[in-house]
Design a protein around this motif. Structure first.
Motif, short mmCIF file in Angstrom:
data_model
loop_
_atom_site.label_atom_id
_atom_site.label_comp_id
_atom_site.label_asym_id
_atom_site.label_seq_id
_atom_site.Cartn_x
_atom_site.Cartn_y
_atom_site.Cartn_z
N GLN A 52 -14.86 54.35 32.17
CA GLN A 52 -15.28 55.70 31.86
C GLN A 52 -14.28 56.72 32.40
OE1 GLN A 52 -19.12 55.64 33.78
NE2 GLN A 52 -18.33 56.42 35.70
N LYS A 53 -14.38 57.93 31.87
CA LYS A 53 -13.55 59.03 32.36
C LYS A 53 -14.46 60.08 33.00
CE LYS A 53 -9.69 58.30 29.24
NZ LYS A 53 -8.82 58.86 28.17
N MET A 54 -13.92 60.76 34.00
CA MET A 54 -14.73 61.71 34.76
C MET A 54 -13.92 62.97 35.04
SD MET A 54 -16.08 58.84 37.48
CE MET A 54 -17.43 59.77 38.19
N VAL A 216 -27.86 64.60 45.67
CA VAL A 216 -27.22 64.19 44.42
C VAL A 216 -28.25 64.34 43.31
CG1 VAL A 216 -26.05 62.33 43.18
CG2 VAL A 216 -25.81 62.52 45.69
N VAL A 217 -27.90 65.06 42.24
CA VAL A 217 -28.80 65.26 41.11
C VAL A 217 -28.12 64.75 39.85
CG1 VAL A 217 -30.06 66.95 39.72
CG2 VAL A 217 -29.89 67.27 42.20
N GLN A 218 -28.82 63.88 39.11
CA GLN A 218 -28.28 63.32 37.87
C GLN A 218 -29.08 63.84 36.67
OE1 GLN A 218 -26.22 59.17 38.90
NE2 GLN A 218 -28.41 58.94 38.59
N SER A 219 -28.37 64.18 35.61
CA SER A 219 -29.04 64.70 34.41
C SER A 219 -28.24 64.33 33.18
CB SER A 219 -29.22 66.22 34.52
OG SER A 219 -27.96 66.86 34.65
N ASP A 220 -28.68 64.85 32.02
CA ASP A 220 -28.05 64.56 30.74
C ASP A 220 -27.96 63.04 30.54
OD1 ASP A 220 -26.90 64.97 28.27
OD2 ASP A 220 -24.89 65.36 29.06
N ILE A 221 -29.13 62.39 30.63
CA ILE A 221 -29.20 60.93 30.50
C ILE A 221 -29.12 60.57 29.02
CG2 ILE A 221 -30.47 58.85 31.14
CD1 ILE A 221 -29.84 60.63 33.55
N LYS A 222 -28.11 59.80 28.65
CA LYS A 222 -27.94 59.37 27.27
C LYS A 222 -27.75 57.85 27.23
CE LYS A 222 -25.46 63.61 26.01
NZ LYS A 222 -24.14 64.16 25.59
N PRO A 223 -28.34 57.19 26.23
CA PRO A 223 -28.18 55.73 26.16
C PRO A 223 -26.83 55.34 25.58
CG PRO A 223 -29.56 56.49 24.36
CD PRO A 223 -29.27 57.70 25.20
N ILE A 224 -26.20 54.36 26.21
CA ILE A 224 -25.03 53.69 25.65
C ILE A 224 -25.52 52.28 25.33
CG2 ILE A 224 -22.64 53.01 25.96
CD1 ILE A 224 -23.01 56.01 26.09
N GLY A 225 -25.85 52.02 24.08
CA GLY A 225 -26.55 50.79 23.75
C GLY A 225 -27.92 50.81 24.41
N PRO A 230 -26.34 58.61 33.08
CA PRO A 230 -26.24 60.03 33.40
C PRO A 230 -24.83 60.53 33.07
CG PRO A 230 -27.07 58.74 35.26
CD PRO A 230 -26.50 57.78 34.27
N HIS A 231 -24.74 61.64 32.35
CA HIS A 231 -23.44 62.20 32.00
C HIS A 231 -23.11 63.45 32.81
CE1 HIS A 231 -23.79 59.41 28.66
NE2 HIS A 231 -22.56 59.70 28.31
N HIS A 232 -24.04 63.89 33.65
CA HIS A 232 -23.81 65.08 34.49
C HIS A 232 -24.39 64.79 35.88
CE1 HIS A 232 -23.12 69.46 35.10
NE2 HIS A 232 -24.13 69.35 35.93
N ALA A 249 -17.68 60.93 30.71
CA ALA A 249 -17.46 60.81 29.26
C ALA A 249 -16.80 59.48 28.94
CB ALA A 249 -16.59 61.97 28.76
N ASP A 250 -16.81 59.15 27.65
CA ASP A 250 -16.12 57.94 27.14
C ASP A 250 -16.55 56.68 27.88
OD1 ASP A 250 -14.74 59.58 25.38
OD2 ASP A 250 -13.06 59.85 26.75
#
Length: 272
Positions: A52-54, A216-225, A230-232, A249-250
């Motif tokens: 992944q990229k960050m 630490v707060v995680q959000s923008d949860i999107k499924p990859i398969g 978390p993307h944010h 991302a990626d």
């Protein structure tokens, strides 16, 4: 039985089963919830490697801002071990800097930092583990703890269910963990797991019983398969008034990464 009555009977049976399942969930202990999460990670959400990229944006208490771009690779090993290597892509003053970590179950990670200006690898010693990782709000120790805590047992940290709470609109289980190992470093860790997906929405790290040192707060949860990602992520050091925003991302899983990628030799070679 008439078709309509049969349908009603089925509906009632389903309702009873769901009610019983809900009651069972209501009686779950913190450890049972954590074990359910671990089972998901080991089965339907399992992955062997990740790429992944960050983008990291670091804010100090005076409003200053620094940006870092990273490419990261992970590989899971047997026995809840994990290997991670990452490289800084930008800006120019940190480009080529690399970090390698071998996360172990039940003990501190082995960690190394490659500094291109010195053209050498520096091992992160026990004395340096609480230093900031490249100016962010995460220390080298925090990086290890966040990776390893998913495999904790009650022998590592006693768990207590505080109850349920809503975090940014998401119903969660609030679980308090009291570390039993000195190398964990914090007196208390509180995690809020999404009630439906068991993905952490918030994590607080305490050095004493009063206020958390870090959040630490995680959000923008999107499924990859089948894997929710978390993307944010935002990491705050409360007393210092600083925070780091991480945009992910990626994300790619199971790319059959070469095991040789996770080595000091590759760390020195880097992204050149």
């Amino acid at each position: 039985m008439r078709p309509r009555l049969a349908a009603v009977a089925v509906a009632v049976a389903v309702a009873v089963v769901l009610a019983l399942a809900s009651a069972a969930r209501a009686d779950e202990t913190a450890r049972q919830i954590l074990d359910r999460r671990k089972t998901l990670d080991d089965t339907t959400r399992h992955w062997d490697d990740r790429h992944q990229k960050m983008k990291l944006t670091i804010f100090d208490r005076r409003g200053g801002e620094r940006v870092r771009e990273i490419e990261l690779f992970d590989r899971r090993e047997p026995g809840d071990e994990q290997k991670t290597i990452l490289f800084f892509l930008a800006p120019a003053e940190v480009k080529g800097t690399g970090f390698l970590a071998f996360t172990h179950k039940g003990r501190a990670a082995d960690q190394w930092l490659y500094l291109p200006e010195l053209q050498r690898v520096r091992q992160i010693t026990a004395r340096a583990r609480n230093e900031s990782f490249m100016g962010t709000d995460l220390s080298y120790h925090d990086l290890d703890l966040i990776q390893e805590m998913t495999s904790w047992t009650e022998a590592d940290a006693r768990s207590t269910l505080r109850g349920e709470a809503t975090v940014d609109g998401t119903p969660t289980y609030a679980i308090e963990e009291t570390p039993q190992r000195e190398d964990i470093g914090y007196k208390k860790v509180v995690v809020w797991l999404g009630r439906d997906d068991l993905v952490p929405r918030r994590l607080e790290l305490y050095e004493d019983e009063a206020e958390p040192k870090k959040r630490v707060v995680q959000s923008d949860i999107k499924p990859i398969g089948a894997i929710p990602v978390p993307h944010h992520v935002e990491v705050a050091t409360l007393a210092a008034g600083s925070h780091t925003v991480i945009e992910i991302a990626d994300v790619q899983f199971n790319q059959r990464l070469d095991p040789e990628l996770f080595s000091q030799r590759y760390l020195e070679r880097g992204q050149r």
